[in-house]
Design a protein around this motif. Structure first.
Motif, PDB file in Angstrom:
ATOM      1  N   GLY A  80       0.812  -1.215   0.000  1.00 51.05           N
ATOM      2  CA  GLY A  80       0.000   0.000   0.000  1.00 51.05           C
ATOM      3  C   GLY A  80       0.841   1.259   0.000  1.00 51.05           C
ATOM      4  O   GLY A  80       0.508   2.245  -0.682  1.00 51.05           O
ATOM      5  N   LEU A  81       1.952   1.250   0.727  1.00 51.92           N
ATOM      6  CA  LEU A  81       2.823   2.422   0.787  1.00 51.92           C
ATOM      7  C   LEU A  81       3.487   2.682  -0.558  1.00 51.92           C
ATOM      8  O   LEU A  81       3.526   3.827  -1.035  1.00 51.92           O
ATOM      9  N   VAL A  82       4.019   1.636  -1.177  1.00 49.70           N
ATOM     10  CA  VAL A  82       4.662   1.797  -2.484  1.00 49.70           C
ATOM     11  C   VAL A  82       3.652   2.284  -3.522  1.00 49.70           C
ATOM     12  O   VAL A  82       3.950   3.180  -4.330  1.00 49.70           O
ATOM     13  N   SER A  83       2.450   1.727  -3.512  1.00 50.66           N
ATOM     14  CA  SER A  83       1.425   2.138  -4.475  1.00 50.66           C
ATOM     15  C   SER A  83       1.029   3.591  -4.273  1.00 50.66           C
ATOM     16  O   SER A  83       0.837   4.335  -5.244  1.00 50.66           O
ATOM     17  N   ALA A  84       0.930   4.026  -3.016  1.00 54.96           N
ATOM     18  CA  ALA A  84       0.539   5.409  -2.746  1.00 54.96           C
ATOM     19  C   ALA A  84       1.638   6.394  -3.157  1.00 54.96           C
ATOM     20  O   ALA A  84       1.351   7.454  -3.717  1.00 54.96           O
ATOM     21  N   LEU A  85       2.890   6.047  -2.869  1.00 55.64           N
ATOM     22  CA  LEU A  85       3.996   6.946  -3.217  1.00 55.64           C
ATOM     23  C   LEU A  85       4.223   7.005  -4.716  1.00 55.64           C
ATOM     24  O   LEU A  85       4.729   8.009  -5.231  1.00 55.64           O
ATOM     25  N   ARG A  86       3.854   5.949  -5.443  1.00 55.37           N
ATOM     26  CA  ARG A  86       4.034   5.913  -6.895  1.00 55.37           C
ATOM     27  C   ARG A  86       2.677   5.906  -7.606  1.00 55.37           C
ATOM     28  O   ARG A  86       2.480   5.183  -8.565  1.00 55.37           O
ATOM     29  N   ARG A  87       1.788   6.723  -7.128  1.00 55.65           N
ATOM     30  CA  ARG A  87       0.427   6.756  -7.662  1.00 55.65           C
ATOM     31  C   ARG A  87       0.435   7.073  -9.162  1.00 55.65           C
ATOM     32  O   ARG A  87       1.089   8.010  -9.618  1.00 55.65           O
ATOM     33  N   GLY A  88      -0.317   6.249  -9.905  1.00 52.03           N
ATOM     34  CA  GLY A  88      -0.444   6.460 -11.342  1.00 52.03           C
ATOM     35  C   GLY A  88       0.676   5.863 -12.167  1.00 52.03           C
ATOM     36  O   GLY A  88       0.581   5.843 -13.396  1.00 52.03           O
ATOM     37  N   SER A  89       1.704   5.333 -11.544  1.00 51.40           N
ATOM     38  CA  SER A  89       2.831   4.762 -12.279  1.00 51.40           C
ATOM     39  C   SER A  89       2.530   3.322 -12.672  1.00 51.40           C
ATOM     40  O   SER A  89       1.523   2.731 -12.276  1.00 51.40           O
ATOM     41  N   ARG A  90       3.452   2.751 -13.458  1.00 46.81           N
ATOM     42  CA  ARG A  90       3.298   1.354 -13.841  1.00 46.81           C
ATOM     43  C   ARG A  90       3.359   0.436 -12.629  1.00 46.81           C
ATOM     44  O   ARG A  90       2.640  -0.568 -12.552  1.00 46.81           O
ATOM     45  N   THR A  91       4.215   0.792 -11.667  1.00 41.93           N
ATOM     46  CA  THR A  91       4.309  -0.007 -10.440  1.00 41.93           C
ATOM     47  C   THR A  91       2.998   0.003  -9.678  1.00 41.93           C
ATOM     48  O   THR A  91       2.541  -1.034  -9.170  1.00 41.93           O
ATOM     49  N   ASP A  92       2.368   1.177  -9.611  1.00 42.43           N
ATOM     50  CA  ASP A  92       1.085   1.291  -8.920  1.00 42.43           C
ATOM     51  C   ASP A  92       0.026   0.436  -9.599  1.00 42.43           C
ATOM     52  O   ASP A  92      -0.740  -0.277  -8.931  1.00 42.43           O
ATOM     53  N   ARG A  93      -0.036   0.483 -10.902  1.00 39.75           N
ATOM     54  CA  ARG A  93      -1.042  -0.304 -11.623  1.00 39.75           C
ATOM     55  C   ARG A  93      -0.777  -1.803 -11.472  1.00 39.75           C
ATOM     56  O   ARG A  93      -1.711  -2.606 -11.325  1.00 39.75           O
TER      57      ARG A  93
ATOM     58  N   ALA B 284      -5.475   3.594  -0.105  1.00 35.68           N
ATOM     59  CA  ALA B 284      -6.516   4.619  -0.127  1.00 35.68           C
ATOM     60  C   ALA B 284      -6.355   5.602   1.034  1.00 35.68           C
ATOM     61  O   ALA B 284      -6.495   6.821   0.851  1.00 35.68           O
ATOM     62  N   GLN B 285      -6.048   5.093   2.224  1.00 38.02           N
ATOM     63  CA  GLN B 285      -5.892   5.956   3.382  1.00 38.02           C
ATOM     64  C   GLN B 285      -4.679   6.865   3.253  1.00 38.02           C
ATOM     65  O   GLN B 285      -4.734   8.058   3.573  1.00 38.02           O
ATOM     66  N   LEU B 286      -3.569   6.312   2.771  1.00 39.77           N
ATOM     67  CA  LEU B 286      -2.361   7.110   2.614  1.00 39.77           C
ATOM     68  C   LEU B 286      -2.556   8.219   1.584  1.00 39.77           C
ATOM     69  O   LEU B 286      -2.129   9.360   1.795  1.00 39.77           O
TER      70      LEU B 286
END
Length: 330
Positions: free
Chosen positions: A133-146, A218-220
């Protein structure tokens, strides 16, 4: 804070009392004959009557419930089918005429497996869930997040029994990458203990971590856009320190509450996981009791599961109140 703790303790005690009343009423005050169910189909009329007297079913309902509560606090003496007196120490959850032992003793025999499974699964949930969740929030919209969002969506959708059987077939029977799941006491062989529970930990932890990761992301993201976080960044605080000091604390309360629910459910017995991997924990004990019509054991495991959920949720609420003082005024 002390007033809130006292109020929350009273609420917890009231909920536990209500659960004991509901469970007792459901299983002992029902139209069916609990003595016949507890004794089993092979018992004759005399043995059924002996069990009925031992369980106190020939007493008024109010007296039965009072004796049941007294047994939970101080213990009581129960007679076996042949009339042999058995000391059931507190907390006395009844006597299993199927297992021929007190329910509390049966639960104690199976509890180490459930504790081991729940502890390892919680570690996987915390590391994998919060980390993803932390990685996805910090890289929002990136390929990693998706990629991570799709991965967690799959994890949240898959069922434990399907994933457990599939991975067991692929990693154990087909490739021998992992040992056959099983339980070895930690004191006897720490390596065998961890190896036997590795696959159950990963399966149970992955499914629950997926839900945890989506909520933490979502919370982050929500807290990152709060005014106090942007103000901290505007005053020159680095992104790392701002997220550790403000974002993590602001996003923690819902995650702590979810973790309390997860911990309570896991320590109360992971029924599906224990059944899939053949682990003799409290969950498997409850499933076998339901299949075998072992009424006292069913009641005991239900009360244990309820106790775990209520206690862990209460602890989570106290942690949330410490993190967010506004909760204490609610």
């Amino acid at each position: 804070m002390l007033r809130y703790v006292f109020r929350r303790a009273l609420q917890t005690a009231a909920v536990l009392l209500a659960i004991t009343a509901a469970t007792f009423g459901l299983f002992y005050a029902a139209p069916s004959d609990p003595a016949l169910i507890a004794c089993g189909p092979k018992c004759d009329t005399g043995q059924v009557e002996a069990v009925r007297h031992s369980m106190g079913l020939d007493q008024p309902i109010v007296q039965q419930y009072a004796d049941y509560l007294r047994g939970l606090v101080a213990g009581r003496t129960i007679k076996d089918v042949d009339g042999t007196p058995i000391d059931c120490g507190a907390p006395c959850l009844g006597y299993s005429y199927t297992l021929h032992q007190p329910v509390s003793a049966a639960i104690a025999d199976h509890l180490p497996v459930t504790l081991s499974l729940a502890t390892g699964a919680l570690a996987v949930i915390l590391v994998l869930g919060i980390g993803t969740g932390l990685v996805s929030a910090l890289r929002r919209g990136s390929r990693t997040d998706r990629l991570l969002s799709g991965f967690t969506l799959i994890g949240a959708s898959v069922q434990i029994y399907f994933l457990g059987y599939a991975l067991q077939y692929l990693l154990v029977y087909s490739t021998d990458l992992l040992p056959l799941p099983g339980y070895v006491p930690l004191a006897d062989d720490a390596g065998g203990w961890a190896a036997g529970l590795l696959l159950p930990w990963l399966v149970l932890g992955f499914v629950n971590a997926a839900i945890f990761a989506r909520l933490s992301r979502a919370q982050l993201l929500e807290v990152m856009h709060e005014g106090y976080v942007r103000t901290a960044r505007g005053k020159g605080l680095s992104a790392r320190r701002a997220h550790l000091k403000y974002t993590a604390r602001g996003a923690a309360p819902p995650l702590v509450q979810l973790l309390g629910l997860e911990a309570g459910a896991l320590f109360g017995g992971a029924f599906i996981t224990e059944t899939v991997f053949g682990l003799g924990g409290v969950g498997k004990l409850a499933v076998d009791a339901v299949v075998g019509n072992d009424l006292p054991t069913v009641v005991g495991t239900v009360l244990l599961a309820a106790l775990c959920v209520v206690v862990f949720v209460a602890v989570a609420d106290l942690v949330v109140a410490w993190l967010d003082p506004r909760v204490r005024l609610a």
